[in-house]
Design a protein around this motif. Structure first.
Motif, PDB file in Angstrom:
ATOM      1  N   PRO A   8       0.831  -1.214   0.000  1.00  0.00           N
ATOM      2  CA  PRO A   8       0.000   0.000   0.000  1.00  0.00           C
ATOM      3  C   PRO A   8       0.861   1.258   0.000  1.00  0.00           C
ATOM      4  O   PRO A   8       2.003   1.251   0.476  1.00  0.00           O
ATOM      5  N   ASP A   9       0.317   2.333  -0.541  1.00  0.00           N
ATOM      6  CA  ASP A   9       1.045   3.599  -0.558  1.00  0.00           C
ATOM      7  C   ASP A   9       1.351   4.080   0.851  1.00  0.00           C
ATOM      8  O   ASP A   9       2.433   4.605   1.120  1.00  0.00           O
ATOM      9  N   ASP A  24      -2.912   2.846   9.212  1.00  0.00           N
ATOM     10  CA  ASP A  24      -3.561   3.820  10.093  1.00  0.00           C
ATOM     11  C   ASP A  24      -3.252   5.264   9.710  1.00  0.00           C
ATOM     12  O   ASP A  24      -3.403   6.177  10.522  1.00  0.00           O
ATOM     13  N   VAL A  25      -2.824   5.482   8.464  1.00  0.00           N
ATOM     14  CA  VAL A  25      -2.440   6.819   8.002  1.00  0.00           C
ATOM     15  C   VAL A  25      -3.355   7.234   6.852  1.00  0.00           C
ATOM     16  O   VAL A  25      -3.694   6.420   5.988  1.00  0.00           O
ATOM     17  N   THR A  26      -3.724   8.513   6.831  1.00  0.00           N
ATOM     18  CA  THR A  26      -4.547   9.046   5.743  1.00  0.00           C
ATOM     19  C   THR A  26      -3.724  10.017   4.901  1.00  0.00           C
ATOM     20  O   THR A  26      -2.707  10.563   5.350  1.00  0.00           O
ATOM     21  N   TYR A  27      -4.164  10.233   3.664  1.00  0.00           N
ATOM     22  CA  TYR A  27      -3.487  11.209   2.810  1.00  0.00           C
ATOM     23  C   TYR A  27      -3.574  12.613   3.407  1.00  0.00           C
ATOM     24  O   TYR A  27      -2.654  13.429   3.263  1.00  0.00           O
ATOM     25  N   TRP A  28      -4.667  12.906   4.111  1.00  0.00           N
ATOM     26  CA  TRP A  28      -4.810  14.218   4.731  1.00  0.00           C
ATOM     27  C   TRP A  28      -3.745  14.421   5.799  1.00  0.00           C
ATOM     28  O   TRP A  28      -3.161  15.496   5.909  1.00  0.00           O
ATOM     29  N   LYS A  84       6.002   3.402   5.121  1.00  0.00           N
ATOM     30  CA  LYS A  84       7.009   2.425   5.537  1.00  0.00           C
ATOM     31  C   LYS A  84       7.153   1.251   4.572  1.00  0.00           C
ATOM     32  O   LYS A  84       8.151   0.529   4.629  1.00  0.00           O
ATOM     33  N   TYR A  85       6.180   1.037   3.699  1.00  0.00           N
ATOM     34  CA  TYR A  85       6.267  -0.112   2.792  1.00  0.00           C
ATOM     35  C   TYR A  85       7.113   0.160   1.552  1.00  0.00           C
ATOM     36  O   TYR A  85       7.505  -0.777   0.853  1.00  0.00           O
ATOM     37  N   ILE A  86       7.388   1.420   1.240  1.00  0.00           N
ATOM     38  CA  ILE A  86       8.108   1.739   0.010  1.00  0.00           C
ATOM     39  C   ILE A  86       9.488   2.339   0.250  1.00  0.00           C
ATOM     40  O   ILE A  86      10.249   2.525  -0.701  1.00  0.00           O
TER      41      ILE A  86
END
Length: 363
Positions: A54-55, A59-63, A285-287
């Motif tokens: 995932p990008d 528990d994180v939002t683009y906002w 953290k995934y990228i």
């Protein structure tokens, strides 16, 4: 209301025109597109990572990410003084010297066993299509295209702006013998005037010979690609370079995953692991790897020595500019020799490196 629609139309037209600029490169088409559509890691019109990536963290939002970038008042995101550097005459290096010269961030030159390599060169002073955004830190632009000698192999990890720079690549074309890149990236090079004969385009887990005694294995990475509105139309990857005297892992950008251990077991041990160590954040953290993951990746690769990159030139994350190298060297606790050359300094590939804390006077 009429004025609003007129303004909106102007913005849309300007955006469309801007995206047609040559610096955005080209999407794969024709025979190239037909080829990559047959690859096992290309599905639903995109290249895919080995595991779901995932990008953002769950528990994180683009906002939240946008808010952090807009309202973060950290005074240490950029150095307050020019980054120190040295200037090495790359044209005058004896061909038998096995050396590496870092240009900041993920760009570097190295020669070994008589062959010259250049990796992800960004020498234009910016890592963005927008002229005034993502400017290089003061003191880091000591090298330009004219400082680069003739290159046997230009290696590109992926097509993001901080790794594939239009101005640099366009100007370097007469100096480049061959380009090594992932599938789809070659479309950019052909758009920019490189010939098909110059481009070696590969998928993950392929092996090919460069010169006698030189082989490259392409290795998966955990990341993404794209220069415009469409993502993952070209491949991101790492490389395992075997020379007559060395085994070097050329990492590029990647989140931590099982591919490091797989590469270490199949292609290691490595004399050098060249890995990203900056522009990280828990939010993505995934990228990109966190500092402790960089050390684990080096261990997975069975690396004897580590060169941490992807820091020291551009602000792409909200950590202190010096956090990547300070945290990494503290966590390592001398478990692996880490090279920390200044920009432009020659790193002797035949010698065991020592940590030189040139950044400390700037803290």
């Amino acid at each position: 209301m009429l004025y609003f629609f007129i303004l909106l139309a102007i913005v849309i037209i300007a955006t469309v025109v801007f995206l047609q600029s040559p610096k955005f490169g080209s999407l794969p088409k024709g025979k190239r597109l037909a080829t990559l559509q047959q690859l096992p890691n290309y599905k639903n019109k995109q290249f895919q990572n080995i595991h779901p990536t995932p990008d953002l963290a769950e528990d994180v939002t683009y906002w939240k990410v946008l808010k952090d970038f807009i309202f973060n008042k950290n005074k240490h995101l950029k150095p307050t003084q020019p980054i120190p550097s040295k200037k090495t005459n790359l044209h005058a290096l004896p061909i038998n010297d096995d050396v590496l010269v870092w240009f900041g961030h993920s760009s570097y030159f190295f020669q070994t066993d008589g062959i010259k390599f250049l990796v992800d060169p960004v020498l234009s002073g910016a890592a963005s299509p927008l002229p005034l955004s993502v400017q290089s830190f003061a003191g880091t632009d000591v090298y330009g295209v004219h400082d680069i000698p003739n290159i046997d192999y230009l290696i590109i990890s992926h097509d993001h702006w901080d790794h594939l720079d239009y101005k640099t690549i366009k100007a370097l074309q007469p100096n480049i013998n061959k380009v090594i890149c992932g599938w789809g990236v070659g479309a950019h090079f052909e758009k920019w005037g490189y010939t098909a004969e110059q481009i070696i385009e590969k998928n993950w887990n392929e092996q090919f010979t460069l010169h006698q005694g030189f082989t490259i294995n392409t290795v998966p990475a955990r990341h993404f690609s794209g220069r415009g509105l469409q993502r993952n139309t070209s491949l991101w990857q790492s490389y395992a370079l075997k020379t007559p005297t060395k085994n070097i892992f050329i990492g590029g950008d990647s989140g931590y995953d099982t591919h490091f251990k797989t590469a270490g077991e199949a292609l290691g041990p490595f004399d050098w692991a060249i890995l990203e160590c900056g522009q990280y954040d828990y939010s993505w953290k995934y990228i990109h790897m966190m500092p402790h993951e960089v050390l684990q990746a080096a261990a997975d690769l069975k690396a004897t020595q580590l060169l941490p990159l992807h820091w020291g030139k551009f602000k792409l994350a909200n950590h202190n500019w010096y956090d990547p190298i300070v945290t990494l060297t503290q966590l390592s606790n001398n478990t692996i020799p880490i090279a920390t050359p200044m920009i432009g300094e020659t790193l002797q590939l035949q010698q065991t490196p020592t940590v030189q804390k040139w950044w400390e006077p700037l803290l």
